[in-house]
Design a protein around this motif. Structure first.
Motif, PDB file in Angstrom:
ATOM      1  N   PRO A 264       0.690  -1.362  -0.131  1.00  0.00           N
ATOM      2  CA  PRO A 264      -0.060   0.184  -0.104  1.00  0.00           C
ATOM      3  C   PRO A 264       0.949   1.159   0.081  1.00  0.00           C
ATOM      4  CG  PRO A 264      -0.800  -1.607   1.492  1.00  0.00           C
ATOM      5  CD  PRO A 264       0.587  -2.155   0.937  1.00  0.00           C
ATOM      6  N   SER A 265       1.986   1.239   0.737  1.00  0.00           N
ATOM      7  CA  SER A 265       2.698   2.484   0.887  1.00  0.00           C
ATOM      8  C   SER A 265       3.250   2.803  -0.396  1.00  0.00           C
ATOM      9  CB  SER A 265       3.667   2.316   1.823  1.00  0.00           C
ATOM     10  OG  SER A 265       5.012   1.976   1.511  1.00  0.00           O
ATOM     11  N   GLU A 268       0.855   4.467  -2.682  1.00  0.00           N
ATOM     12  CA  GLU A 268       0.623   5.537  -2.341  1.00  0.00           C
ATOM     13  C   GLU A 268       1.473   6.597  -2.735  1.00  0.00           C
ATOM     14  OE1 GLU A 268      -2.115   6.923  -1.195  1.00  0.00           O
ATOM     15  OE2 GLU A 268      -1.262   8.866  -0.632  1.00  0.00           O
ATOM     16  N   ARG A 269       2.878   6.032  -2.538  1.00  0.00           N
ATOM     17  CA  ARG A 269       3.800   6.959  -3.223  1.00  0.00           C
ATOM     18  C   ARG A 269       3.792   7.150  -4.884  1.00  0.00           C
ATOM     19  NH1 ARG A 269       8.783   7.506  -0.389  1.00  0.00           N
ATOM     20  NH2 ARG A 269       8.778   6.642   1.659  1.00  0.00           N
ATOM     21  N   ARG A 271       1.113   6.985  -6.476  1.00  0.00           N
ATOM     22  CA  ARG A 271      -0.391   7.865  -6.580  1.00  0.00           C
ATOM     23  C   ARG A 271       0.248   9.651  -6.509  1.00  0.00           C
ATOM     24  NH1 ARG A 271      -3.868  10.768  -4.609  1.00  0.00           N
ATOM     25  NH2 ARG A 271      -3.289  10.220  -2.642  1.00  0.00           N
ATOM     26  N   LYS A 272       1.094   9.650  -5.470  1.00  0.00           N
ATOM     27  CA  LYS A 272       1.417  11.041  -5.262  1.00  0.00           C
ATOM     28  C   LYS A 272       2.602  11.536  -6.158  1.00  0.00           C
ATOM     29  CE  LYS A 272       0.956  11.889  -0.414  1.00  0.00           C
ATOM     30  NZ  LYS A 272       1.807  11.622   0.869  1.00  0.00           N
TER      31      LYS A 272
END
Lengths: 456, 133
Positions: A264-265, A268-269, A271-272
């Motif tokens: 997930p992280s 998320e990275r 996506r950012k």
């Protein structure tokens, strides 16, 4: 026809680059002279046999031979060793001057041996003055015009007073005017005025042309520099786009190798980074569309305070990372702006991110807004590296980056401030900057106040 | 291979590249630490005592990674530790370099362009560790 540029009066410095052009000018001289010689060789038999005109044939042919000899000399030198003929650009001009003098002497001699004032070819002195004016639009051509007139007047004058033997041109006129003062003076007056007026016209056209050529060269140089900057910036922009894209790609590629709890992280990275990429692409698009004038701008009442607070929240992490304190000073009664929300956000965000980015640890970035002279003024002041005075006029230029900014953030493409300026101006406002190198910068822009119900 | 996990230090100011590289290496059984400032690299090496260094070029300055590589080589403890340099510099500057042609000036074992595919990264890391043993 390209002009030679005289070293003291030309529009720009006389550089070695111009040497090739001036040598071309000498080649032009040589070609014209061949034409003149051909003209003499045609005119002589036509006059002699065709029109039955008599003159001192041998001296005339001797002068033509002399003309041929020195032209052949220049022609050979130009072909074999052009550099030896004119080791320096200004020596080409000296050479050109002496060639014109030689040509004037040759024409004077031809006229003298073929009737002097009787000979209608005296008009041809105009060619010399025009050529001189083209090459030396200033003093030089005046000197040569005076020399042409002087030589002609000398022959005609000495002829008039009988100081030198007269070589008649028999068969053209019933009676030669060479001993009558009236016709000679009238001839000299018209002759000299023709030469000086022709020289004046040619020289003023050349001066204008030279000035225009200089201006065009300068404009061209500026365009080339701008084009090069833009090309460099395109590479920078491509790199800016590449960095987040590559990072996101790396993150996604390793997903299936990463431990499930780490996935997930990583997503998320990624996506950012993609968000950042999208924002950058939007900025680039906005900037170029605004520059082209193809963007449609719709405005509405936008709460400035909310825009500022959102931007500050967005850059809170960067500010922490850089150890920069962000201060906000917004009056509670600040009216909404008549603006395009996205443009206003982008302008504030760009100024704020610069204020944090180009700051120093422990520094501050202060965002404030106020009503001034019927406009809302938004200001972002920082305690950062500042902008040298010499860079200030350029900070809003597209892709411009100061040396200090480059040191601080090597890869930023230099889009932010030019985008801010265009965003603000598209909404009718203006942008201002004050800065002291090493002490910080203060950027401010204005936006119209939204017309509320009470003022509508 | 020894039974104990080999240790790799990643020096790169892009936290996302660090995360991606870390995920690959951890997944392959390496022990990984990272450092996002070139200036801290040597201190971090002394703490972590890596068997291999993965080093970015552009960090605080455009050539920070080069300076780290010189520093590392000058330190007798780390003079023999293999360095895998990863960089995007090939695309952004006209400067070209490679350990084969610039070995005297660039004391790294291998140079790869970012982004490095996971397979390539693992092969190179294994190869460099093997060669260093």
């Amino acid at each position: 026809m390209k002009p030679l540029t005289s070293p003291d009066h030309g529009p720009g410095p006389f550089t070695p680059d111009a040497a090739g052009e001036t040598l071309g000018q000498l080649a032009w001289f040589v070609r014209l002279r061949w034409l003149a010689i051909a003209g003499v060789l045609v005119a002589v038999p036509v006059a002699w046999y065709g029109l039955g005109i008599r003159f001192a044939l041998v001296p005339v042919l001797a002068v033509a031979a002399g003309l041929t000899a020195y032209n052949a000399f220049f022609w050979l030198r130009l072909r074999r060793e052009p550099q030896a003929l004119a080791p320096r650009p200004d020596s080409v001009l000296v050479l050109a001057r002496w060639q014109i003098v030689l040509d004037l002497a040759a024409l004077t001699a031809l006229l003298y041996f073929a009737g002097g004032i009787e000979n209608p070819f005296s008009f041809y002195f105009v060619f010399h003055t025009v050529i001189a004016a083209i090459i030396f639009p200033d003093r030089g051509s005046l000197v040569i015009t005076t020399l042409a007139f002087g030589l002609y007047a000398l022959v005609v004058g000495l002829d008039l007073w009988g100081v030198i033997p007269h070589f008649p041109l028999t068969g053209l006129y019933a009676a030669s005017p060479h001993r009558s003062a009236g016709p000679v003076v009238a001839n000299l007056f018209v002759f000299s005025s023709t030469l000086y007026i022709a020289r004046y016209f040619a020289a003023s056209i050349m001066r204008r042309l030279n000035r225009r050529t200089g201006e065009l060269a300068e404009a061209n140089q500026k365009l080339r520099a701008a084009d090069k900057r833009r090309l460099q910036a395109v590479i920078m922009v491509a790199h800016e786009l590449r960095s987040p894209a590559a990072a996101a790609a790396s993150l996604l590629e390793v997903l299936d190798r990463a431990a499930p709890e780490a996935q997930p992280s990583l997503v998320e990275r990624a996506r950012k980074r993609m968000d950042g990429l999208l924002r950058l692409i939007n900025d680039v698009l906005d900037l170029h569309q605004l520059e082209l004038g193809t963007a449609k701008v719709e405005t509405a009442a936008v709460p400035v305070a909310a825009v500022v607070e959102d931007a500050v929240a967005e850059y809170a992490a960067l500010a922490r990372e850089r150890d920069v304190t962000v201060l906000i000073d917004l009056p509670s009664d600040l009216p909404p702006a008549q603006a395009n929300a996205r443009y206003l956000e982008s302008a504030v965000r760009n100024l704020l991110s610069n204020a944090i980015q180009y700051n120093r640890p422990g520094g501050s970035a202060a965002v404030s807004a106020r009503v001034r002279d019927g406009w809302i003024e938004v200001e972002v002041a920082d305690t950062g590296i500042g902008i040298p005075e010499s860079d200030l006029p350029h900070v809003f230029d597209i892709f411009f980056r100061g040396d200090e900014a480059r040191k601080t953030d090597r890869l930023a493409p230099g889009l932010g401030l030019s985008l801010v300026k265009r965003l603000v101006e598209t909404q009718g406002g203006t942008v201002q900057v004050e800065s002291n190198a090493g002490q910080g910068s203060r950027f401010s822009f204005t936006v119209p106040i939204a017309s509320g119900p009470e003022s509508a | 291979m020894t039974t104990e996990a080999r240790r790799i230090l990643i020096v790169d100011d892009d936290a996302d590249f660090v995360a991606a590289t870390r995920a690959v290496l951890v997944g392959a059984g390496y022990e990984v630490a990272d450092c996002t400032r070139a200036a801290d690299a040597l201190v971090r090496m002394n703490e972590f005592r890596p068997d291999l260094l993965i080093l970015d070029v552009m960090m605080e300055t455009g050539t920070a990674g080069f300076h780290v590589s010189y520093q590392v080589r000058r330190d007798p403890h780390w003079a023999k530790t293999p360095i895998l340099m990863v960089t995007a510099i090939h695309q952004t500057t006209p400067l070209r370099f490679s350990p084969e042609t610039d070995g005297e000036y660039l004391p790294v074992e291998k140079l790869l362009d970012k982004p490095v595919p996971a397979d390539v990264l693992l092969v190179e890391v294994a190869h460099l560790l093997e060669a260093a043993d």
